[in-house]
Design an enzyme around this catalytic site. Sequence first.
Site, short mmCIF file in Angstrom:
data_model
loop_
_atom_site.label_atom_id
_atom_site.label_comp_id
_atom_site.label_asym_id
_atom_site.label_seq_id
_atom_site.Cartn_x
_atom_site.Cartn_y
_atom_site.Cartn_z
N SER A 145 -59.65 -22.45 -16.84
CA SER A 145 -58.19 -22.31 -16.93
C SER A 145 -57.57 -23.21 -15.87
O SER A 145 -58.25 -23.67 -14.94
CB SER A 145 -57.81 -20.85 -16.67
OG SER A 145 -56.41 -20.70 -16.49
N TYR A 160 -57.46 -12.21 -12.48
CA TYR A 160 -57.73 -13.26 -13.46
C TYR A 160 -57.97 -14.60 -12.75
O TYR A 160 -58.91 -15.33 -13.07
CB TYR A 160 -56.57 -13.38 -14.43
CG TYR A 160 -56.78 -14.37 -15.54
CD1 TYR A 160 -57.60 -14.06 -16.62
CD2 TYR A 160 -56.17 -15.62 -15.53
CE1 TYR A 160 -57.80 -14.98 -17.65
CE2 TYR A 160 -56.36 -16.53 -16.54
CZ TYR A 160 -57.18 -16.20 -17.61
OH TYR A 160 -57.38 -17.12 -18.62
#
Length: 256
Positions: A145, A160
């Site tokens: 990501s 996250y």
Amino acid sequence: MPGLLQDRVAVVTGGGSGIGEAIAIGYAREGAKVAVLDINGDSAGKTAAAIKANGGTAIALPLDVSQREACFAAAKEVARQLGAVSVLVNNAGINRRNPIAADADVFLKDWQDIMAVNLNGMLNVTQAFLPALRESKGRIVNIGSIQSFVHVRTPNSAAYTTSKHGVLGFTKALAAELGKDGVRVNAIGPGLIETPLNAQVRATKPEVVQVFLDHTPLGRAGKPEDIVGPAVFLASDMSSYVTGTIVMADGGYRTI
């Protein structure tokens, strides 16, 4: 003309929707036989059905990547039905956006669940398929990501962000260890991609989406199909001298 992944056997976790679905379909289009693994067996089945409807070869298996024994059982079943795996895409992941300063028990539950899937799950699946990948001198593609590098400007996702930093670290460490076996390990770093994972946020919090778009030079959110090209490149012989790196597909987010 043969596709870039002709006759390869590819496994895609989280392949029932979003980025995983797009990659599975894209791999099949390039000639791979695809095992679609997803915690939602019905969704995995729909992806496999779409591949077969277009003349490809695919199977679907329900799999919770946090369940270690289930991952090893899935590896045996994929080998039985499709043969030796040469491409693994670790895509399965979850996200919850609660700040660390919120209720301690709530945040701890989020943290444990996210790590169980995003990191432990990646380890479970990789170890389950590793013998086959070593035998085939295969390729591993991990989905990271932009949060593998930065904590985005919506400061409520510490768990996250930590997990995606871990994905990048795992990718580099694995590439260093497995290079001698001919196994290449890389990652892809998506930016804001329109998937079911963030559908609720996109529908109810347009200001959050705008924060991302304000820092994306291309001025739009990505589509799952935008990740297919990098995924095919990293799984194919086109990237034969590429390992231990991350290909960003973020619309230029990190340039601003």
